[in-house]
Motif scaffolding. Structure first.
Motif, PDB file in Angstrom:
ATOM      1  N   MET A   1      55.285  78.882  21.760  1.00  0.00           N
ATOM      2  CA  MET A   1      56.525  79.566  22.124  1.00  0.00           C
ATOM      3  C   MET A   1      56.947  80.547  21.034  1.00  0.00           C
ATOM      4  SD  MET A   1      57.303  78.474  25.061  1.00  0.00           S
ATOM      5  CE  MET A   1      58.832  79.393  25.155  1.00  0.00           C
ATOM      6  N   LEU A   2      56.622  80.228  19.790  1.00  0.00           N
ATOM      7  CA  LEU A   2      57.151  81.010  18.668  1.00  0.00           C
ATOM      8  C   LEU A   2      56.308  82.244  18.351  1.00  0.00           C
ATOM      9  CD1 LEU A   2      57.953  78.156  16.144  1.00  0.00           C
ATOM     10  CD2 LEU A   2      59.489  79.260  17.744  1.00  0.00           C
ATOM     11  N   TYR A   3      55.027  82.169  18.718  1.00  0.00           N
ATOM     12  CA  TYR A   3      54.084  83.164  18.242  1.00  0.00           C
ATOM     13  C   TYR A   3      54.543  84.613  18.429  1.00  0.00           C
ATOM     14  CZ  TYR A   3      49.505  84.781  16.763  1.00  0.00           C
ATOM     15  OH  TYR A   3      48.486  85.371  16.069  1.00  0.00           O
ATOM     16  N   PRO A   4      55.098  84.986  19.604  1.00  0.00           N
ATOM     17  CA  PRO A   4      55.486  86.389  19.762  1.00  0.00           C
ATOM     18  C   PRO A   4      56.529  86.864  18.757  1.00  0.00           C
ATOM     19  CG  PRO A   4      56.064  85.105  21.714  1.00  0.00           C
ATOM     20  CD  PRO A   4      55.236  84.233  20.856  1.00  0.00           C
ATOM     21  N   PHE A   5      57.297  85.940  18.170  1.00  0.00           N
ATOM     22  CA  PHE A   5      58.383  86.372  17.285  1.00  0.00           C
ATOM     23  C   PHE A   5      57.974  86.423  15.822  1.00  0.00           C
ATOM     24  CE2 PHE A   5      60.242  83.847  20.790  1.00  0.00           C
ATOM     25  CZ  PHE A   5      60.703  84.916  21.514  1.00  0.00           C
ATOM     26  N   ILE A   6      56.749  86.048  15.546  1.00  0.00           N
ATOM     27  CA  ILE A   6      56.325  85.995  14.147  1.00  0.00           C
ATOM     28  C   ILE A   6      55.873  87.381  13.713  1.00  0.00           C
ATOM     29  CG2 ILE A   6      54.657  84.967  12.559  1.00  0.00           C
ATOM     30  CD1 ILE A   6      54.653  82.533  14.430  1.00  0.00           C
ATOM     31  N   ASN A   7      56.363  87.832  12.566  1.00  0.00           N
ATOM     32  CA  ASN A   7      56.005  89.199  12.162  1.00  0.00           C
ATOM     33  C   ASN A   7      54.729  89.274  11.332  1.00  0.00           C
ATOM     34  OD1 ASN A   7      57.039  88.198   9.823  1.00  0.00           O
ATOM     35  ND2 ASN A   7      58.968  89.325   9.945  1.00  0.00           N
ATOM     36  N   ASN A   8      54.375  88.205  10.614  1.00  0.00           N
ATOM     37  CA  ASN A   8      53.071  88.245   9.933  1.00  0.00           C
ATOM     38  C   ASN A   8      52.131  87.239  10.578  1.00  0.00           C
ATOM     39  OD1 ASN A   8      54.806  86.337   9.023  1.00  0.00           O
ATOM     40  ND2 ASN A   8      54.154  86.423   6.890  1.00  0.00           N
ATOM     41  N   LYS A   9      51.606  87.658  11.717  1.00  0.00           N
ATOM     42  CA  LYS A   9      50.840  86.726  12.549  1.00  0.00           C
ATOM     43  C   LYS A   9      49.544  86.284  11.901  1.00  0.00           C
ATOM     44  CE  LYS A   9      52.498  88.014  17.153  1.00  0.00           C
ATOM     45  NZ  LYS A   9      53.624  88.899  16.858  1.00  0.00           N
ATOM     46  N   GLU A  10      49.035  87.094  10.941  1.00  0.00           N
ATOM     47  CA  GLU A  10      47.742  86.742  10.351  1.00  0.00           C
ATOM     48  C   GLU A  10      47.836  85.446   9.550  1.00  0.00           C
ATOM     49  OE1 GLU A  10      49.564  89.326   9.609  1.00  0.00           O
ATOM     50  OE2 GLU A  10      50.096  89.078   7.502  1.00  0.00           O
ATOM     51  N   LYS A  11      49.064  85.054   9.177  1.00  0.00           N
ATOM     52  CA  LYS A  11      49.206  83.853   8.347  1.00  0.00           C
ATOM     53  C   LYS A  11      49.386  82.570   9.159  1.00  0.00           C
ATOM     54  CE  LYS A  11      50.900  85.540   3.981  1.00  0.00           C
ATOM     55  NZ  LYS A  11      52.138  85.938   3.304  1.00  0.00           N
ATOM     56  N   VAL A  12      49.480  82.726  10.480  1.00  0.00           N
ATOM     57  CA  VAL A  12      49.875  81.569  11.281  1.00  0.00           C
ATOM     58  C   VAL A  12      48.900  80.401  11.174  1.00  0.00           C
ATOM     59  CG1 VAL A  12      50.179  80.784  13.647  1.00  0.00           C
ATOM     60  CG2 VAL A  12      51.324  82.835  12.859  1.00  0.00           C
ATOM     61  N   VAL A  13      47.593  80.707  11.120  1.00  0.00           N
ATOM     62  CA  VAL A  13      46.610  79.623  11.029  1.00  0.00           C
ATOM     63  C   VAL A  13      46.896  78.795   9.784  1.00  0.00           C
ATOM     64  CG1 VAL A  13      44.174  79.066  10.832  1.00  0.00           C
ATOM     65  CG2 VAL A  13      44.909  80.996  12.241  1.00  0.00           C
ATOM     66  N   LYS A  14      47.066  79.512   8.674  1.00  0.00           N
ATOM     67  CA  LYS A  14      47.304  78.843   7.406  1.00  0.00           C
ATOM     68  C   LYS A  14      48.596  78.011   7.450  1.00  0.00           C
ATOM     69  CE  LYS A  14      48.598  80.317   3.025  1.00  0.00           C
ATOM     70  NZ  LYS A  14      48.882  81.502   2.232  1.00  0.00           N
ATOM     71  N   THR A  15      49.671  78.635   7.931  1.00  0.00           N
ATOM     72  CA  THR A  15      50.951  77.925   7.888  1.00  0.00           C
ATOM     73  C   THR A  15      50.956  76.757   8.869  1.00  0.00           C
ATOM     74  OG1 THR A  15      51.854  79.524   9.441  1.00  0.00           O
ATOM     75  CG2 THR A  15      52.315  79.881   7.110  1.00  0.00           C
ATOM     76  N   SER A  16      50.232  76.888   9.982  1.00  0.00           N
ATOM     77  CA  SER A  16      50.195  75.769  10.921  1.00  0.00           C
ATOM     78  C   SER A  16      49.525  74.564  10.294  1.00  0.00           C
ATOM     79  CB  SER A  16      49.445  76.150  12.195  1.00  0.00           C
ATOM     80  OG  SER A  16      50.206  77.059  12.929  1.00  0.00           O
ATOM     81  N   PHE A  17      48.434  74.821   9.578  1.00  0.00           N
ATOM     82  CA  PHE A  17      47.775  73.705   8.907  1.00  0.00           C
ATOM     83  C   PHE A  17      48.644  73.141   7.796  1.00  0.00           C
ATOM     84  CE2 PHE A  17      43.866  75.327  10.927  1.00  0.00           C
ATOM     85  CZ  PHE A  17      43.481  74.149  11.518  1.00  0.00           C
ATOM     86  N   LEU A  18      49.388  74.045   7.160  1.00  0.00           N
ATOM     87  CA  LEU A  18      50.308  73.602   6.127  1.00  0.00           C
ATOM     88  C   LEU A  18      51.371  72.682   6.740  1.00  0.00           C
ATOM     89  CD1 LEU A  18      50.191  74.288   3.180  1.00  0.00           C
ATOM     90  CD2 LEU A  18      51.981  75.997   3.538  1.00  0.00           C
ATOM     91  N   ALA A  19      51.832  73.042   7.934  1.00  0.00           N
ATOM     92  CA  ALA A  19      52.816  72.204   8.625  1.00  0.00           C
ATOM     93  C   ALA A  19      52.245  70.818   8.868  1.00  0.00           C
ATOM     94  CB  ALA A  19      53.221  72.843   9.947  1.00  0.00           C
ATOM     95  N   ILE A  20      50.982  70.774   9.336  1.00  0.00           N
ATOM     96  CA  ILE A  20      50.328  69.485   9.576  1.00  0.00           C
ATOM     97  C   ILE A  20      50.243  68.698   8.268  1.00  0.00           C
ATOM     98  CG2 ILE A  20      48.145  68.388  10.200  1.00  0.00           C
ATOM     99  CD1 ILE A  20      49.193  69.407  12.664  1.00  0.00           C
ATOM    100  N   LEU A  21      49.918  69.410   7.188  1.00  0.00           N
ATOM    101  CA  LEU A  21      49.774  68.733   5.893  1.00  0.00           C
ATOM    102  C   LEU A  21      51.107  68.123   5.458  1.00  0.00           C
ATOM    103  CD1 LEU A  21      47.828  68.207   3.493  1.00  0.00           C
ATOM    104  CD2 LEU A  21      48.830  70.228   2.426  1.00  0.00           C
TER     105      LEU A  21
END
Lengths: 404, 367
Positions: B202-222
């Motif tokens: 749901m959030l993806y369209p609102f993110i302005n630096n989309k290239e970081k999402v993979v990293k931050t998602s894993f960070l969230a899991i961590l």
């Protein structure tokens, strides 16, 4: 307009979030400080709850005088309630108490001896389920003698028996010869397959220092006093028997609960003379083994202590003497442990958690024997290995007599 | 669409963590320990791996459609009617977890703190606050949750630091007493919780630096992994596996157990813990509710989601009130049914969409 709506919402929220339904003002609560559970002859649950009287307690040393009366008001009131269940018995008290009883401050829970012998299973559920009872802060005891008497034993200072018990518990490391246990730990031991619970023992003894003198204005010494002593061992929810004070420390060594205390042992080469060591640190572990002769438990204890008292002329400034003392006080520790083990095996209560240690090391074998553990436990061999070290010897070297 | 401005990938991470944290720290220890006993910490590791898998699936799907949410592009992938049905499943999932959270919140408040207060009052108060936050929009929610999350994590660390001296290693032994199956069984529930990070759809369209999402998602899991591991090992090491499983809210019993003989004023910190937890719960409800309302507005093709806030809130409370009659039902549900339903949405449906999109090679982005 928008601001006004927001304001209205906020005001409405205040009404909701104040928690009006559960409002409890401090001054209408009766803080139960100690609770005793017993069964009356009709098999009803009988509860004694000690509630302090803040008016007397708060008034300082001399403030506690009932208006119009010549004697000081008691700083506490012991309520008694009887009923078919614990909760019912507690609510019975509300017929007499002007305050709503509140249990979150309770630190002492006493079972009567008769109750403990018959089994406390029926009341444990309430103690565990209750929202108010703090299981980590409440200490469990078995009363020798009438619990009501224990909770009504006066004392000139620490006037509230409940707080006095609590303070005695605080200094348990002075001897480590009585074994108070938090309710949480008690319940955990009860829920474990290879461990039985234990509890502290509390009794009232007469006070030999009480002397009645003619014409003295001050109140006499109290004739009796509360004493914490030893431990009560359980088999499941039933008390199996008592340990004396030496045996209790033997148990506490194995449970890693020794926080200090004194060890007295014979002085080498001096007939009838004693040496005393104060325990500073101690640490123990159980190592189970399966051998052809059956299960062997090795209890390994490491202890460090300070020499505090030497009777007789023993030159403790010599390293080899200290070595000899190390050996002797290690043997004394070993004797304490073995005394506890023999007594526990006789009572059939594995309060040491030998079974639990076995389960942790040999989970597969444990599954086969866990049903028979109560029969196996009295027969297992227990070995004690103690490494005891005296580190400090106090302010002098050899004892005074030896200096001449 | 007049949406909620832009957030950074790190703010999305905070959103992802907040959407899981509050209930996970409260319920995971009991549910996992019930199956896995002293090996619950292993279950959390397995759940974490499963969570990584789920967030991977979700991010790969989101990257195919950088300018739309899953509710908007599901019809593109599956065709109009099935797409709308799947979109509805997603939006219902957000409300469904929303009213589940409301019930959980009320359950805890009513069984351990305010016994006489009707549960609907707690639901109402929390929902009104969540609605107010939802009016603020995505940026506001993200910033608030950053603050709350910092406090929550700090509190957990403090709690852990205060109990660490009472944690006994022997409570974790023997390892794998009953084989590996109970550990897997215990991992299902936290695995489901980890999967809630799929809200990135749901959030993806609102993110302005989309290239970081993979990293931050894993960070969230961590971050979630560490906090869950802290409460699970804390509860088991302090209370023991059987006791942990027997309490309804072991984390609170853990906080209650803080006891320092030298510093008695640090005892009874559970009130403080409670306060922080309520804040975390509010953020959790807000994140789910906001995602739900946003999804609803996109599903209905409404320009602004704000008019939908109060009606959906009302429906959510109504659903919450009727859903579970007592706490035993709620707990049986949360242990047995709930994880499977959320895994179904976050993993099965998302994975299904990803596969179909891959096969039909549909994508609107350049990645």
């Amino acid at each position: 307009m928008k601001r006004r709506i927001r304001l209205i919402i906020l005001v409405l929220l205040i009404c909701l979030i104040a928690g009006c339904w559960d409002m409890r003002e401090v001054e209408v609560l009766g803080y139960v400080m100690a609770m005793a559970i017993d069964r009356d002859p009709q098999e009803q649950i009988r509860i004694i709850a000690q509630v302090p009287n803040p008016r007397v307690l708060g008034g300082g040393e001399r403030g506690g005088v009932t208006p119009g009366a010549s004697i000081a008001a008691k700083p506490y009131r012991n309520y008694e309630g009887t009923g078919p269940t614990v909760f019912d018995a507690l609510r019975e008290i509300s017929h007499e108490s002007s305050r709503r009883l509140f249990f979150a401050q309770n630190r002492t829970l006493i079972f009567s001896e008769a109750m403990a012998e018959k089994g406390i299973n029926d009341v444990l559920d309430f103690l565990k389920r209750s929202v108010e009872i703090r299981r980590g802060l409440t200490m469990v005891f078995v009363a020798r003698g009438e619990p009501a008497k224990i909770l009504d034993t006066p004392n000139p200072h620490d006037i509230l028996p409940a707080l006095r018990i609590d303070d005695i518990v605080r200094w348990r490391g002075q001897t480590s010869r009585f074994a108070p246990v938090p309710l949480s730990r008690f319940l955990e031991a009860l829920s474990m397959e290879g461990q039985e619970p234990y509890a502290g023992v509390i009794e009232v003894v007469s006070n030999p220092t009480a002397q009645v003198k003619e014409g003295e204005k001050a109140a006499p010494e109290p004739s009796s006093t509360i004493r914490l002593t030893g431990a009560a061992l359980f088999r499941n929810d039933r008390m199996a028997g008592f340990l004396d004070e030496t045996e209790t420390r033997g148990l506490l060594w194995v449970l890693n609960e020794v926080r200090g205390g004194q060890i007295v042992f014979p002085c080498p080469g001096q007939e009838g003379k004693k040496v005393t060591v104060e325990i500073m640190h101690a640490n123990a572990k159980i190592e189970p083994e399966i051998t052809e002769d059956g299960i062997i438990m090795t209890v390994k204890i490491r202890e460090e202590g300070n020499l505090v008292e030497v009777e007789g002329p023993l030159d403790v400034s010599k390293p080899e003497v200290i070595k000899e003392l190390d050996r002797l006080h290690a043997a004394a520790i070993g004797n304490e442990v073995m005394a506890a083990v023999y007594k526990a095996q006789e009572l059939g209560s594995d309060a040491f958690g030998f079974g639990e240690a076995f389960r942790r090391k040999f989970p597969r074998e444990w599954k086969k024997i866990k049903k028979d553990w109560p029969e196996i436990f009295p027969g297992i061999k227990v070995r004690v290995q103690v490494a005891a070290h005296i580190r400090r010897i106090g302010m002098i070297g050899p004892p005074p007599l030896l200096v001449h | 669409m007049r949406e909620e401005g832009k957030i950074s990938a790190y703010q999305a991470m905070v959103y992802q963590v907040s959407i899981v944290l509050a209930t996970a720290i409260l319920f995971v220890p009991a549910i996992t320990t019930k199956h896995a006993k002293q090996d619950a910490w292993l279950s959390v590791i397995i759940a974490c791996i499963f969570g990584c898998l789920q967030v991977c699936t979700a991010v790969s799907l989101a990257r195919r459609f950088p300018n739309a949410s899953v509710v908007q592009y599901a019809p593109l992938i599956l065709g109009k009617v099935p797409g709308k049905v799947v979109g509805f499943v997603y939006l219902f999932y957000f409300f469904y977890v929303g009213y589940f959270i409301l019930q959980e919140f009320a359950a805890l408040m009513c069984s351990s703190y305010m016994l006489r207060t009707p549960s609907v009052v707690f639901m109402l108060v929390l929902s009104l606050l969540a609605a107010y936050a939802a009016y603020g929009g995505l940026e506001v929610i993200c910033r608030t949750s950053s603050i709350v999350l910092t406090v929550v994590v700090a509190t957990l660390v403090l709690t852990a630091a205060l109990i660490v001296k009472d944690i006994k290693i022997w409570r974790f032994l023997p390892v794998l007493e009953n084989g590996f199956n109970p550990v897997l069984l215990g991992a299902i529930s936290p695995g489901g919780w980890f999967g809630e990070t799929a809200v990135i759809l749901m959030l993806y369209p609102f993110i302005n630096n989309k290239e970081k999402v993979v990293k931050t998602s894993f960070l969230a899991i961590l971050i979630l992994f560490i906090t869950m591991e802290v409460v699970v090992t804390g509860a088991i090491g302090l209370l023991g596996p059987t006791e942990t499983a027997s309490f309804l809210f072991p984390t609170f019993n853990m906080a209650r157990r803080i006891k320092l003989e030298a510093l008695p004023f640090l005892e009874r910190l559970d009130a403080f813990f409670m306060m922080v937890w309520v804040a975390a719960m509010l953020i959790k409800l807000t994140t789910f509710f906001f995602a739900g309302v946003l999804a609803l507005s996109q599903w209905l093709n409404v320009k602004d989601y704000r008019p939908l806030i109060l009606p959906s809130m009302a429906i959510m409370i109504a659903l919450a009130v009727q859903a579970w009659k007592n706490i035993t039902e709620l707990f049986a549900f949360s242990g047995e049914v709930f994880p499977l339903t959320i895994i179904f949405v976050n993993f099965i449906i998302t994975g299904f969409l990803l596969i179909i999109a891959g096969i039909r090679n549909i994508s609107t982005g350049n990645t």
